[in-house]
Scaffold this active site. Structure first.
Site, PDB file in Angstrom:
ATOM      1  N   ASP A  21       0.867  -1.185   0.000  1.00 30.06           N
ATOM      2  CA  ASP A  21       0.000   0.000   0.000  1.00 30.06           C
ATOM      3  C   ASP A  21       0.894   1.222   0.000  1.00 30.06           C
ATOM      4  O   ASP A  21       2.051   1.164   0.449  1.00 30.06           O
ATOM      5  CB  ASP A  21      -0.917   0.009   1.219  1.00 30.06           C
ATOM      6  CG  ASP A  21      -1.934   1.156   1.187  1.00 30.06           C
ATOM      7  OD1 ASP A  21      -2.192   1.674   0.087  1.00 30.06           O
ATOM      8  OD2 ASP A  21      -2.454   1.529   2.257  1.00 30.06           O
ATOM      9  N   SER A  22       0.352   2.318  -0.479  1.00 30.93           N
ATOM     10  CA  SER A  22       1.104   3.563  -0.446  1.00 30.93           C
ATOM     11  C   SER A  22       1.260   4.075   0.983  1.00 30.93           C
ATOM     12  O   SER A  22       2.133   4.900   1.247  1.00 30.93           O
ATOM     13  CB  SER A  22       0.410   4.623  -1.304  1.00 30.93           C
ATOM     14  OG  SER A  22      -0.889   4.876  -0.815  1.00 30.93           O
ATOM     15  N   TYR A  53      -0.686   8.640  -2.689  1.00 33.42           N
ATOM     16  CA  TYR A  53      -0.573   8.488  -4.141  1.00 33.42           C
ATOM     17  C   TYR A  53      -1.681   9.224  -4.898  1.00 33.42           C
ATOM     18  O   TYR A  53      -1.534   9.549  -6.067  1.00 33.42           O
ATOM     19  CB  TYR A  53      -0.662   6.998  -4.514  1.00 33.42           C
ATOM     20  CG  TYR A  53       0.625   6.225  -4.382  1.00 33.42           C
ATOM     21  CD1 TYR A  53       1.717   6.710  -3.682  1.00 33.42           C
ATOM     22  CD2 TYR A  53       0.738   4.964  -4.973  1.00 33.42           C
ATOM     23  CE1 TYR A  53       2.873   5.978  -3.556  1.00 33.42           C
ATOM     24  CE2 TYR A  53       1.905   4.224  -4.869  1.00 33.42           C
ATOM     25  CZ  TYR A  53       2.971   4.726  -4.153  1.00 33.42           C
ATOM     26  OH  TYR A  53       4.126   3.986  -4.045  1.00 33.42           O
ATOM     27  N   GLY A  54      -2.806   9.430  -4.243  1.00 32.24           N
ATOM     28  CA  GLY A  54      -4.014   9.855  -4.944  1.00 32.24           C
ATOM     29  C   GLY A  54      -3.916  11.137  -5.745  1.00 32.24           C
ATOM     30  O   GLY A  54      -4.634  11.310  -6.724  1.00 32.24           O
ATOM     31  N   CYS A  84      -4.369  -1.426  -2.070  1.00 33.12           N
ATOM     32  CA  CYS A  84      -4.494   0.015  -2.251  1.00 33.12           C
ATOM     33  C   CYS A  84      -5.413   0.254  -3.439  1.00 33.12           C
ATOM     34  O   CYS A  84      -5.134  -0.240  -4.539  1.00 33.12           O
ATOM     35  CB  CYS A  84      -3.124   0.624  -2.511  1.00 33.12           C
ATOM     36  SG  CYS A  84      -3.122   2.371  -2.942  1.00 33.12           S
ATOM     37  N   GLU A 169      -5.525   9.141   9.508  1.00 33.45           N
ATOM     38  CA  GLU A 169      -4.085   9.022   9.712  1.00 33.45           C
ATOM     39  C   GLU A 169      -3.596   9.903  10.865  1.00 33.45           C
ATOM     40  O   GLU A 169      -2.521   9.659  11.413  1.00 33.45           O
ATOM     41  CB  GLU A 169      -3.340   9.339   8.424  1.00 33.45           C
ATOM     42  CG  GLU A 169      -3.577   8.298   7.342  1.00 33.45           C
ATOM     43  CD  GLU A 169      -2.499   8.254   6.289  1.00 33.45           C
ATOM     44  OE1 GLU A 169      -1.708   9.223   6.214  1.00 33.45           O
ATOM     45  OE2 GLU A 169      -2.445   7.261   5.545  1.00 33.45           O
ATOM     46  N   CYS A 203     -11.969   2.398   0.096  1.00 34.10           N
ATOM     47  CA  CYS A 203     -10.644   2.835   0.524  1.00 34.10           C
ATOM     48  C   CYS A 203     -10.299   2.008   1.747  1.00 34.10           C
ATOM     49  O   CYS A 203     -11.142   1.834   2.647  1.00 34.10           O
ATOM     50  CB  CYS A 203     -10.629   4.322   0.866  1.00 34.10           C
ATOM     51  SG  CYS A 203      -9.061   4.893   1.588  1.00 34.10           S
ATOM     52  N   HIS A 205      -8.569   2.634   4.223  1.00 35.49           N
ATOM     53  CA  HIS A 205      -8.592   3.377   5.486  1.00 35.49           C
ATOM     54  C   HIS A 205      -9.978   3.362   6.129  1.00 35.49           C
ATOM     55  O   HIS A 205     -10.104   3.407   7.361  1.00 35.49           O
ATOM     56  CB  HIS A 205      -8.224   4.853   5.262  1.00 35.49           C
ATOM     57  CG  HIS A 205      -6.774   5.124   5.073  1.00 35.49           C
ATOM     58  ND1 HIS A 205      -6.073   4.702   3.971  1.00 35.49           N
ATOM     59  CD2 HIS A 205      -5.887   5.803   5.841  1.00 35.49           C
ATOM     60  CE1 HIS A 205      -4.821   5.109   4.061  1.00 35.49           C
ATOM     61  NE2 HIS A 205      -4.685   5.783   5.194  1.00 35.49           N
TER      62      HIS A 205
END
Length: 286
Positions: A21-22, A53-54, A84, A169, A203, A205
């Site tokens: 994953d990024s 990355y988005g 991801c 995050e 996503c 997350h």
């Protein structure tokens, strides 16, 4: 341009499943995979130094993803999971079609979008679903296009949620201050069609927001995460492809690598993975 340090292509940890994953969100997928298939060895790589990355171009996301996939290949991972959505949407197909046949014919790279698209229609009676994701994933249109292959009758409405990842995050996602943005994006989606009865969290997350989402979600609407779906799909894939499964060591080992700061990674990883991690550095050179 950031390039991988070639010296690190010499590391070997046996025949492991690579999970990439990024950042940190892929740890929610990794957690489900490791619980479903605890017998295998795993290497998780978070490219935290270049995350998120988005906001990058397709070309940059492809290059970053390919560099990390090749690093995992070099560690002895014949199978890599792109945990991801952004990398799956913008890099997976090119890697599968252009790179693997020429350079790594015995390796496989899988993503998180197709397994989800294969089953999402089974969770909707109204045949109208919502997809909540990052701007990059939503703008790629990967979910509507992939879902249409399996459920052409399904109506898919997308909603980008640009503030959710930063809130998560920074570990602010369950605090009262996050309520505005959680409620805002959910209402914007539901106001577009009252028939939505299933919402896909597109996503990795977003599962951390499920407790708060359940507090405000209207009755009769189902929340669908990806982690367990991807884990079940991988289990099925390995059963169908014994030529891949036979390569994988079964020692139950888990190794964590980050291209960013190790202490920062381990602090955040605990939130996503549910247990303490002791990561190692995957060096990048400028």
């Amino acid at each position: 341009m950031i390039k991988l340090n070639p010296a690190f292509f010499m590391i070997k940890i046996g025949q492991s499943i690579g999970v990439f994953d990024s950042g940190y969100g892929g740890l929610t997928v990794f957690k489900s995979i490791a619980e479903k298939l605890p017998q295998y060895n795993y290497i998780y790589l978070g490219d935290n130094a270049r995350s998120p990355y988005g906001d990058h171009s397709y070309e940059t996301i492809y290059q970053y993803t390919l560099e990390c996939v090749e690093w995992l290949f070099a560690q002895g991972c014949p199978l890599v999971i792109l945990a991801c959505n952004t990398a799956s949407a913008k890099a997976l197909r090119s890697i599968q079609q252009k790179v693997l046949p020429l350079k790594y014919p015995d390796h496989r790279v899988l993503g998180v979008i197709r397994p989800t698209a294969e089953v999402v229609g089974d969770f909707s009676r109204s045949k109208t679903i919502g997809v909540m994701g990052t701007r990059g994933t939503v703008n790629s249109l990967s979910y509507p296009m992939e879902i249409a292959k399996f459920f052409p009758e399904l109506r898919v409405l997308q909603q980008s949620c640009p503030m959710w990842v930063p809130l998560i995050e920074n570990n602010e996602h369950l605090n009262p201050g996050a309520d505005y943005f959680v409620d805002k994006y959910l209402k914007e989606l539901l106001e577009r069609d009252p028939d939505i009865d299933c919402i896909l969290l597109a996503c990795t997350h977003y599962p951390l927001l499920i407790p708060k989402l359940m507090e405000i979600l209207p009755g009769g609407i189902q929340l669908l995460g990806q982690a367990d779906i991807v884990a079940d799909s991988l289990d099925t894939y390995l059963r169908r492809h014994p030529e891949i499964a036979i390569k994988l060591a079964q020692g139950g080992e888990k190794h964590f690598y980050t291209s960013g700061d190790r202490e920062v990674f381990d602090k955040h990883a605990t939130i996503f993975f549910g247990e303490e991690t002791a990561s190692e550095q995957m060096h990048l050179q400028i």
